[in-house]
Design an enzyme around this catalytic site. Structure first.
Site, PDB file in Angstrom:
ATOM      1  N   CYS A   1       0.772  -1.398  -0.048  1.00 44.58           N
ATOM      2  CA  CYS A   1       0.010   0.135  -0.104  1.00 44.58           C
ATOM      3  C   CYS A   1       0.779   1.372  -0.057  1.00 44.58           C
ATOM      4  CB  CYS A   1      -0.984  -0.026   1.123  1.00 44.58           C
ATOM      5  SG  CYS A   1      -2.397   1.077   0.850  1.00 44.58           S
TER       6      CYS A   1
ATOM      7  N   HIS B   1      -4.258  -5.022   0.783  1.00 46.12           N
ATOM      8  CA  HIS B   1      -3.847  -5.682   2.099  1.00 46.12           C
ATOM      9  C   HIS B   1      -4.360  -6.865   2.023  1.00 46.12           C
ATOM     10  CE1 HIS B   1      -2.569  -1.610   3.838  1.00 46.12           C
ATOM     11  NE2 HIS B   1      -3.540  -1.161   3.220  1.00 46.12           N
TER      12      HIS B   1
ATOM     13  N   GLU C   1      -2.848  -9.194   3.489  1.00 51.05           N
ATOM     14  CA  GLU C   1      -2.343  -9.594   5.047  1.00 51.05           C
ATOM     15  C   GLU C   1      -3.561  -9.181   5.900  1.00 51.05           C
ATOM     16  OE1 GLU C   1      -1.518  -5.132   5.046  1.00 51.05           O
ATOM     17  OE2 GLU C   1      -1.321  -6.718   3.590  1.00 51.05           O
TER      18      GLU C   1
END
Length: 376
Positions: A146, A239, A241
């Site tokens: 990001c 994202h 994650e």
């Protein structure tokens, strides 16, 4: 999971309690495997520092059932921290200087809290440039998340991110646009990824800089791109994650800012995240907040318990597969010596052996196992 708990970082205990496999250093040394050393430059603010550790540790550790991973968290001293965060970092983090001396096979760079419209004016700008400059010379591959993607694109290619009319926030569908690239091998042709950002770099700007776009969505735009050489820098605007509850926590934070008078309007709901029942619960909560504000009464508690049980994670499998491919490719090209980024037979400007990034053998688990067993 095959993370190695090489220090007393609390994240390891948390992951063990969740049922993930974490090896002790003694157990790891008894296995005849060359471990991979992955750096995590964690630039997130204090409130998200340990959550970011867990998210990336979990994603790396679950990406390959055979390999061993030493994940080395570090941060930038220039980022202001509270006393508890400084203590956590002092006890459990390493310094960039020590890692540069010992070497890394791969590097992950997290996002950060920004305060300036121009990234080059941020307090972390110059130290971040030093890290990514070192990584470009000495690390096999760097994965940017990001904000880190926007910073590296500016520092390395002079590409400035563009402000969006409204926040890109929610869980979005994406198409794999380059199925011949080994980084997205065996991913579904359509994947979902969370996004949370006010800025964007469009496809045209990535391609004008010579990068290759691999995953893209109509609404969120580019999710995944790679450097002109095809692998040494991997860029993500989303994202993968994120935990199941990450977007809920962000919404709760932003509602708290509204309740405390630090923002003028309540935040919108993240797209494609809460189901209809949860949206109704939040609509009722917002009404109660407004009633309390009008009466000068304390705000109602945030209905987190009612929301948690109805949240679903629809992106972890594809994120795990992506990181698994990335790890597998790092294993295939990294040198046995951690301070050297590539095997002697690997060309820096063409690390995957094909500038067109045609399909390599994607059985990274099998190939990587053969490679790292030889690299001791």
């Amino acid at each position: 999971m095959t993370l190695v708990a090489h220090n007393e970082l609390p994240t390891y205990a948390r992951l063990r309690r969740e049922g993930n496999r974490v090896l002790s250093p003694e157990r790891a040394r008894s296995q005849d495997i060359r471990a991979l050393h992955v750096g995590l430059l964690n630039m997130m603010p204090d409130a998200a520092l340990e959550a970011t550790e867990r998210q990336f540790f979990r994603l790396v550790g679950s990406s390959n059932p055979i390999a061993q991973f030493y994940v080395h968290p570090f941060t930038l001293e220039e980022i202001p921290r509270s006393a508890p965060a400084r203590e956590h970092i002092a006890r459990h983090y390493e310094t960039f200087e020590s890692l540069a001396e010992s070497g890394l096979d791969a590097l992950i760079v997290s996002g950060a809290n920004v305060t300036q419209p121009d990234l080059s004016a941020e307090i972390f700008w110059e130290p971040l440039r030093r890290v990514i400059g070192w990584a470009d010379a000495y690390v096999s591959s760097t994965l940017c998340s990001c904000l880190a993607t926007h910073a590296v694109m500016l520092a390395r290619h002079g590409v400035r991110r563009r402000p969006l009319a409204r926040k890109c926030w929610g869980v979005f569908g994406h198409e794999v646009t380059r199925q011949d690239h080994p980084l997205v091998s065996d991913l579904n042709t359509r994947v979902t990824v969370p996004h949370s950002r006010f800025n964007d770099i469009p496809r045209a700007d990535f391609e004008a800089a010579g990068l290759h776009v691999l995953v893209e969505g109509e609404t969120p735009g580019v999710q995944l791109a790679v450097s002109p050489d095809g692998f040494r820098t991997v860029f993500m605007q989303g994202h993968p994650e994120y935990d199941r509850i990450s977007l809920m926590k962000e919404y709760k934070r932003d509602m708290g800012l509204y309740v405390d008078g630090h923002r003028d309007f309540p935040p919108p709901l993240p797209v494609n995240y809460f189901d209809l029942r949860s949206a109704a619960v939040l609509a009722e909560y917002r009404e109660r907040v407004e009633t309390a504000r009008a009466a000068g009464a304390p705000p109602p508690p945030f209905p987190e318990r009612l929301l948690r049980e109805r949240l679903h994670n629809t992106w972890h499998d594809s994120g795990e597969a992506l990181i698994g491919n990335w790890i597998g490719l790092v294993y295939q090209i990294t040198n046995a010596e951690r301070t050297r980024p590539f095997m002697d037979t690997v060309t820096r400007d063409d690390p995957l052996g094909d500038r067109k990034s045609t399909r390599l053998n994607s059985s990274h688990t099998v190939i990587s196992y053969a490679v790292f067993c030889l690299k001791k």
